[in-house]
Write a protein that holds these residues in place. Structure first.
Motif, PDB file in Angstrom:
ATOM      1  N   GLN A  11      59.750  43.347  43.663  1.00 37.67           N
ATOM      2  CA  GLN A  11      59.723  44.804  43.587  1.00 37.67           C
ATOM      3  C   GLN A  11      58.887  45.316  42.414  1.00 37.67           C
ATOM      4  OE1 GLN A  11      61.033  46.895  45.923  1.00 37.67           O
ATOM      5  NE2 GLN A  11      61.447  45.014  47.050  1.00 37.67           N
ATOM      6  N   THR A  12      58.897  44.593  41.299  1.00 41.44           N
ATOM      7  CA  THR A  12      58.265  45.112  40.085  1.00 41.44           C
ATOM      8  C   THR A  12      57.012  44.354  39.667  1.00 41.44           C
ATOM      9  OG1 THR A  12      59.555  43.691  38.620  1.00 41.44           O
ATOM     10  CG2 THR A  12      60.518  45.836  39.213  1.00 41.44           C
ATOM     11  N   GLY A  13      56.888  43.102  40.087  1.00 44.33           N
ATOM     12  CA  GLY A  13      55.764  42.294  39.627  1.00 44.33           C
ATOM     13  C   GLY A  13      55.945  41.811  38.198  1.00 44.33           C
ATOM     14  N   ASP A  14      57.160  41.929  37.668  1.00 44.70           N
ATOM     15  CA  ASP A  14      57.449  41.547  36.286  1.00 44.70           C
ATOM     16  C   ASP A  14      57.357  40.030  36.121  1.00 44.70           C
ATOM     17  OD1 ASP A  14      58.279  41.555  33.637  1.00 44.70           O
ATOM     18  OD2 ASP A  14      60.413  41.652  34.166  1.00 44.70           O
ATOM     19  N   ILE A  15      56.443  39.573  35.295  1.00 46.06           N
ATOM     20  CA  ILE A  15      56.225  38.145  35.097  1.00 46.06           C
ATOM     21  C   ILE A  15      57.441  37.476  34.479  1.00 46.06           C
ATOM     22  CG2 ILE A  15      55.118  38.373  32.851  1.00 46.06           C
ATOM     23  CD1 ILE A  15      54.142  35.894  35.613  1.00 46.06           C
ATOM     24  N   GLU A  16      58.178  38.197  33.637  1.00 39.26           N
ATOM     25  CA  GLU A  16      59.383  37.631  33.026  1.00 39.26           C
ATOM     26  C   GLU A  16      60.428  37.302  34.088  1.00 39.26           C
ATOM     27  OE1 GLU A  16      59.922  36.765  29.829  1.00 39.26           O
ATOM     28  OE2 GLU A  16      57.863  37.322  29.365  1.00 39.26           O
ATOM     29  N   ALA A  17      60.552  38.150  35.101  1.00 39.34           N
ATOM     30  CA  ALA A  17      61.495  37.882  36.188  1.00 39.34           C
ATOM     31  C   ALA A  17      61.065  36.634  36.956  1.00 39.34           C
ATOM     32  CB  ALA A  17      61.593  39.082  37.131  1.00 39.34           C
ATOM     33  N   TYR A  18      59.751  36.479  37.166  1.00 39.57           N
ATOM     34  CA  TYR A  18      59.254  35.297  37.861  1.00 39.57           C
ATOM     35  C   TYR A  18      59.493  34.034  37.041  1.00 39.57           C
ATOM     36  CZ  TYR A  18      56.170  31.928  40.038  1.00 39.57           C
ATOM     37  OH  TYR A  18      55.680  30.797  40.629  1.00 39.57           O
ATOM     38  N   LEU A  19      59.239  34.098  35.754  1.00 38.25           N
ATOM     39  CA  LEU A  19      59.452  32.930  34.897  1.00 38.25           C
ATOM     40  C   LEU A  19      60.927  32.542  34.858  1.00 38.25           C
ATOM     41  CD1 LEU A  19      56.992  33.746  31.985  1.00 38.25           C
ATOM     42  CD2 LEU A  19      56.707  32.063  33.824  1.00 38.25           C
ATOM     43  N   LEU A  20      61.812  33.538  34.834  1.00 35.54           N
ATOM     44  CA  LEU A  20      63.241  33.253  34.888  1.00 35.54           C
ATOM     45  C   LEU A  20      63.605  32.609  36.220  1.00 35.54           C
ATOM     46  CD1 LEU A  20      66.054  33.403  33.672  1.00 35.54           C
ATOM     47  CD2 LEU A  20      66.226  35.743  34.562  1.00 35.54           C
ATOM     48  N   TYR A  21      63.032  33.121  37.313  1.00 35.67           N
ATOM     49  CA  TYR A  21      63.266  32.546  38.639  1.00 35.67           C
ATOM     50  C   TYR A  21      62.834  31.078  38.671  1.00 35.67           C
ATOM     51  CZ  TYR A  21      62.416  31.469  43.527  1.00 35.67           C
ATOM     52  OH  TYR A  21      62.388  30.855  44.747  1.00 35.67           O
ATOM     53  N   LYS A  22      61.657  30.777  38.165  1.00 35.68           N
ATOM     54  CA  LYS A  22      61.156  29.395  38.165  1.00 35.68           C
ATOM     55  C   LYS A  22      62.009  28.494  37.287  1.00 35.68           C
ATOM     56  CE  LYS A  22      58.125  27.836  39.890  1.00 35.68           C
ATOM     57  NZ  LYS A  22      58.098  27.093  41.142  1.00 35.68           N
TER      58      LYS A  22
END
Length: 49
Positions: A11-22
């Motif tokens: 929804q946001t493209g927030d890289i921090e959210a992606y890094l947390l997901y990974k």
């Protein structure tokens, strides 16, 4: 929780959210790797020859 972080990233493209997901994905894979799985069966004859 992993689904939530992926949804936030989508929804946001927030890289921090992606890094947390990974990071959560990698931790989950490490935990699964420590459990005996079907490849660890004692009935596998190919390893004994």
């Amino acid at each position: 929780m992993r689904d939530f972080t992926w949804h936030v990233f989508k929804q946001t493209g927030d890289i921090e959210a992606y890094l947390l997901y990974k990071e959560m994905h990698n931790l989950g894979a490490a935990e699964l790797g420590s459990l005996p799985g079907p490849e660890d069966d004692e009935g596998n004859v190919a390893d004994e020859e």
